[in-house]
Structure formats: structure tokens, C-alpha cells
Design a protein around this motif. Structure first.
Motif, PDB file in Angstrom:
ATOM      1  N   VAL A  79       0.892  -1.293  -0.112  1.00 35.09           N
ATOM      2  CA  VAL A  79      -0.006  -0.028   0.136  1.00 35.09           C
ATOM      3  C   VAL A  79       0.923   1.314  -0.078  1.00 35.09           C
ATOM      4  O   VAL A  79       1.823   1.191   0.637  1.00 35.09           O
ATOM      5  CB  VAL A  79      -1.092   0.020   1.158  1.00 35.09           C
ATOM      6  CG1 VAL A  79      -1.911   1.321   1.017  1.00 35.09           C
ATOM      7  CG2 VAL A  79      -1.718  -1.233   1.520  1.00 35.09           C
ATOM      8  N   THR A  80       0.603   2.207  -0.993  1.00 39.13           N
ATOM      9  CA  THR A  80       1.266   3.548  -0.721  1.00 39.13           C
ATOM     10  C   THR A  80       0.270   4.599   0.046  1.00 39.13           C
ATOM     11  O   THR A  80      -0.710   4.543  -0.505  1.00 39.13           O
ATOM     12  CB  THR A  80       1.463   4.037  -2.286  1.00 39.13           C
ATOM     13  OG1 THR A  80       2.181   2.948  -3.089  1.00 39.13           O
ATOM     14  CG2 THR A  80       2.275   5.083  -2.299  1.00 39.13           C
ATOM     15  N   TYR A  81       0.973   5.235   0.843  1.00 38.31           N
ATOM     16  CA  TYR A  81       0.371   6.324   1.659  1.00 38.31           C
ATOM     17  C   TYR A  81       0.728   7.645   1.608  1.00 38.31           C
ATOM     18  O   TYR A  81       2.076   7.698   1.294  1.00 38.31           O
ATOM     19  CB  TYR A  81       0.260   5.774   3.293  1.00 38.31           C
ATOM     20  CG  TYR A  81      -0.337   4.691   3.535  1.00 38.31           C
ATOM     21  CD1 TYR A  81      -1.820   4.755   3.929  1.00 38.31           C
ATOM     22  CD2 TYR A  81       0.321   3.549   3.625  1.00 38.31           C
ATOM     23  CE1 TYR A  81      -2.479   3.429   4.230  1.00 38.31           C
ATOM     24  CE2 TYR A  81      -0.303   2.358   3.931  1.00 38.31           C
ATOM     25  CZ  TYR A  81      -1.754   2.406   4.348  1.00 38.31           C
ATOM     26  OH  TYR A  81      -2.278   1.327   4.830  1.00 38.31           O
ATOM     27  N   ASP A  82       0.169   8.610   1.748  1.00 37.49           N
ATOM     28  CA  ASP A  82       0.533  10.077   1.749  1.00 37.49           C
ATOM     29  C   ASP A  82       0.997  10.276   3.021  1.00 37.49           C
ATOM     30  O   ASP A  82       0.733   9.842   4.140  1.00 37.49           O
ATOM     31  CB  ASP A  82      -0.758  11.059   1.574  1.00 37.49           C
ATOM     32  CG  ASP A  82      -0.351  12.524   1.590  1.00 37.49           C
ATOM     33  OD1 ASP A  82       0.037  12.966   0.582  1.00 37.49           O
ATOM     34  OD2 ASP A  82      -0.249  12.980   2.831  1.00 37.49           O
ATOM     35  N   LEU A  83       2.354  10.708   2.957  1.00 37.40           N
ATOM     36  CA  LEU A  83       3.070  11.124   4.390  1.00 37.40           C
ATOM     37  C   LEU A  83       2.470  11.845   5.547  1.00 37.40           C
ATOM     38  O   LEU A  83       2.290  11.608   6.510  1.00 37.40           O
ATOM     39  CB  LEU A  83       4.487  11.451   3.780  1.00 37.40           C
ATOM     40  CG  LEU A  83       5.507  11.769   5.153  1.00 37.40           C
ATOM     41  CD1 LEU A  83       5.739  10.461   5.759  1.00 37.40           C
ATOM     42  CD2 LEU A  83       6.816  12.167   4.699  1.00 37.40           C
ATOM     43  N   LYS A  84       1.918  13.122   4.823  1.00 40.61           N
ATOM     44  CA  LYS A  84       1.134  13.823   5.575  1.00 40.61           C
ATOM     45  C   LYS A  84       0.068  13.373   6.190  1.00 40.61           C
ATOM     46  O   LYS A  84      -0.328  13.775   7.369  1.00 40.61           O
ATOM     47  CB  LYS A  84       1.123  15.387   4.844  1.00 40.61           C
ATOM     48  CG  LYS A  84       1.968  16.334   5.190  1.00 40.61           C
ATOM     49  CD  LYS A  84       1.438  17.773   4.620  1.00 40.61           C
ATOM     50  CE  LYS A  84       2.193  18.963   5.027  1.00 40.61           C
ATOM     51  NZ  LYS A  84       1.803  20.278   4.336  1.00 40.61           N
ATOM     52  N   SER A  85      -1.158  13.176   5.451  1.00 42.39           N
ATOM     53  CA  SER A  85      -2.138  12.917   5.808  1.00 42.39           C
ATOM     54  C   SER A  85      -2.659  11.329   6.241  1.00 42.39           C
ATOM     55  O   SER A  85      -3.397  11.027   7.063  1.00 42.39           O
ATOM     56  CB  SER A  85      -3.395  12.881   4.720  1.00 42.39           C
ATOM     57  OG  SER A  85      -3.278  12.200   3.521  1.00 42.39           O
ATOM     58  N   GLY A  86      -1.685  10.438   5.545  1.00 45.93           N
ATOM     59  CA  GLY A  86      -1.951   9.087   5.846  1.00 45.93           C
ATOM     60  C   GLY A  86      -2.763   8.460   5.124  1.00 45.93           C
ATOM     61  O   GLY A  86      -2.993   7.043   5.160  1.00 45.93           O
ATOM     62  N   ASP A  87      -3.582   9.156   4.144  1.00 45.19           N
ATOM     63  CA  ASP A  87      -4.411   8.532   3.099  1.00 45.19           C
ATOM     64  C   ASP A  87      -3.799   7.670   2.222  1.00 45.19           C
ATOM     65  O   ASP A  87      -2.641   8.103   1.807  1.00 45.19           O
ATOM     66  CB  ASP A  87      -5.110   9.642   2.575  1.00 45.19           C
ATOM     67  CG  ASP A  87      -6.013  10.477   3.491  1.00 45.19           C
ATOM     68  OD1 ASP A  87      -6.335   9.939   4.491  1.00 45.19           O
ATOM     69  OD2 ASP A  87      -6.156  11.597   3.049  1.00 45.19           O
ATOM     70  N   GLU A  88      -4.615   6.474   1.588  1.00 46.15           N
ATOM     71  CA  GLU A  88      -4.090   5.826   0.443  1.00 46.15           C
ATOM     72  C   GLU A  88      -3.900   6.603  -0.676  1.00 46.15           C
ATOM     73  O   GLU A  88      -4.955   7.310  -0.989  1.00 46.15           O
ATOM     74  CB  GLU A  88      -4.975   4.676   0.409  1.00 46.15           C
ATOM     75  CG  GLU A  88      -4.681   3.532   1.504  1.00 46.15           C
ATOM     76  CD  GLU A  88      -5.428   2.263   1.087  1.00 46.15           C
ATOM     77  OE1 GLU A  88      -5.964   2.033  -0.021  1.00 46.15           O
ATOM     78  OE2 GLU A  88      -5.638   1.320   2.044  1.00 46.15           O
ATOM     79  N   LEU A  89      -2.815   6.402  -1.204  1.00 46.98           N
ATOM     80  CA  LEU A  89      -2.597   7.246  -2.624  1.00 46.98           C
ATOM     81  C   LEU A  89      -3.131   6.485  -3.875  1.00 46.98           C
ATOM     82  O   LEU A  89      -3.359   6.768  -4.628  1.00 46.98           O
ATOM     83  CB  LEU A  89      -1.309   7.581  -2.602  1.00 46.98           C
ATOM     84  CG  LEU A  89      -0.716   8.817  -1.740  1.00 46.98           C
ATOM     85  CD1 LEU A  89       0.648   9.220  -1.849  1.00 46.98           C
ATOM     86  CD2 LEU A  89      -1.543   9.998  -2.022  1.00 46.98           C
ATOM     87  N   GLU A  90      -2.927   5.191  -3.328  1.00 48.31           N
ATOM     88  CA  GLU A  90      -3.318   4.069  -4.527  1.00 48.31           C
ATOM     89  C   GLU A  90      -3.995   2.797  -3.775  1.00 48.31           C
ATOM     90  O   GLU A  90      -3.633   2.587  -2.658  1.00 48.31           O
ATOM     91  CB  GLU A  90      -2.206   3.794  -5.692  1.00 48.31           C
ATOM     92  CG  GLU A  90      -1.218   3.044  -4.978  1.00 48.31           C
ATOM     93  CD  GLU A  90      -0.221   2.714  -5.814  1.00 48.31           C
ATOM     94  OE1 GLU A  90       0.280   1.468  -5.765  1.00 48.31           O
ATOM     95  OE2 GLU A  90       0.095   3.524  -7.045  1.00 48.31           O
ATOM     96  N   PRO A  91      -4.805   2.045  -4.430  1.00 43.66           N
ATOM     97  CA  PRO A  91      -5.546   1.244  -3.657  1.00 43.66           C
ATOM     98  C   PRO A  91      -4.417   0.012  -3.285  1.00 43.66           C
ATOM     99  O   PRO A  91      -3.429  -0.059  -4.032  1.00 43.66           O
ATOM    100  CB  PRO A  91      -6.542   0.524  -4.686  1.00 43.66           C
ATOM    101  CG  PRO A  91      -6.887   1.626  -5.652  1.00 43.66           C
ATOM    102  CD  PRO A  91      -5.678   2.317  -5.807  1.00 43.66           C
ATOM    103  N   GLY A  92      -4.525  -0.741  -2.313  1.00 46.24           N
ATOM    104  CA  GLY A  92      -3.652  -1.431  -1.790  1.00 46.24           C
ATOM    105  C   GLY A  92      -3.622  -2.731  -2.900  1.00 46.24           C
ATOM    106  O   GLY A  92      -4.556  -3.100  -3.719  1.00 46.24           O
TER     107      GLY A  92
END
Length: 89
Positions: free
Chosen positions: A58-71
């Protein structure tokens, strides 16, 4: 070579979440954003124990912790690492 050594060779380090869940983590630049990739077993509860085990990436945004692309569920850790080539994400 151990799983941890293979992961380190590709720039991943063991990390723990606030909830204490371990993953292999690598900091990356994803489409101009600071991000990180996590690699775990498919349950996202444990580290993979061998190169033959399936993994979830899984790729996550460093600031928000939101997924940047589906796992992504990958058939084996070894095949995921092979897909990276020399340090690619």
C-alpha cells in the motif's frame, strides 16, 4: 539472505504503526507527493516471513496518511521485490 536483509537491500526498514502493527516501510516520492510504501502479510497484521509468502503493498500520503493508490495483493514477496528492479518502487 534473510527477508529483512532482502528488504533492506531494496530500501525498506521495519516500522511500527501507532497501533503497534509492524510493516516494512520505504519513503518515496509519489506523483510529486512525499509518501511511503508499506509491505505486510495479506492481513496487514504481520510482516511476511519468507520470500514465498503473499504480501499486501500500500502507498500512503506522508502528511495525511491517506492511501494514494489502492492496496495491491501480490502473490509473493519475492515477485514484488523482483518487480522493483534496482531500487524502483
Amino acid at each position: 539472505m534473510s527477508v529483512e536483509e532482502e528488504m533492506e537491500k531494496h530500501g525498506f526498514r521495519i516500522s511500527a504503526s501507532c497501533a503497534g502493527k509492524a510493516s516494512y516501510t520505504k519513503w518515496v516520492n509519489y506523483k510529486g507527493k512525499r509518501a511511503y510504501i508499506t509491505v505486510t502479510d495479506p492481513s496487514e497484521e504481520n510482516l511476511p516471513g519468507s520470500l514465498d509468502e503473499p504480501v499486501r503493498v500500500v502507498t500512503y500520503d506522508l502528511k495525511s496518511g491517506d492511501e494514494l493508490e489502492p492496496g495491491r495483493d501480490i502473490s509473493s514477496l519475492g515477485s514484488y521485490l523482483d518487480s522493483l528492479g534496482d531500487g524502483e518502487t
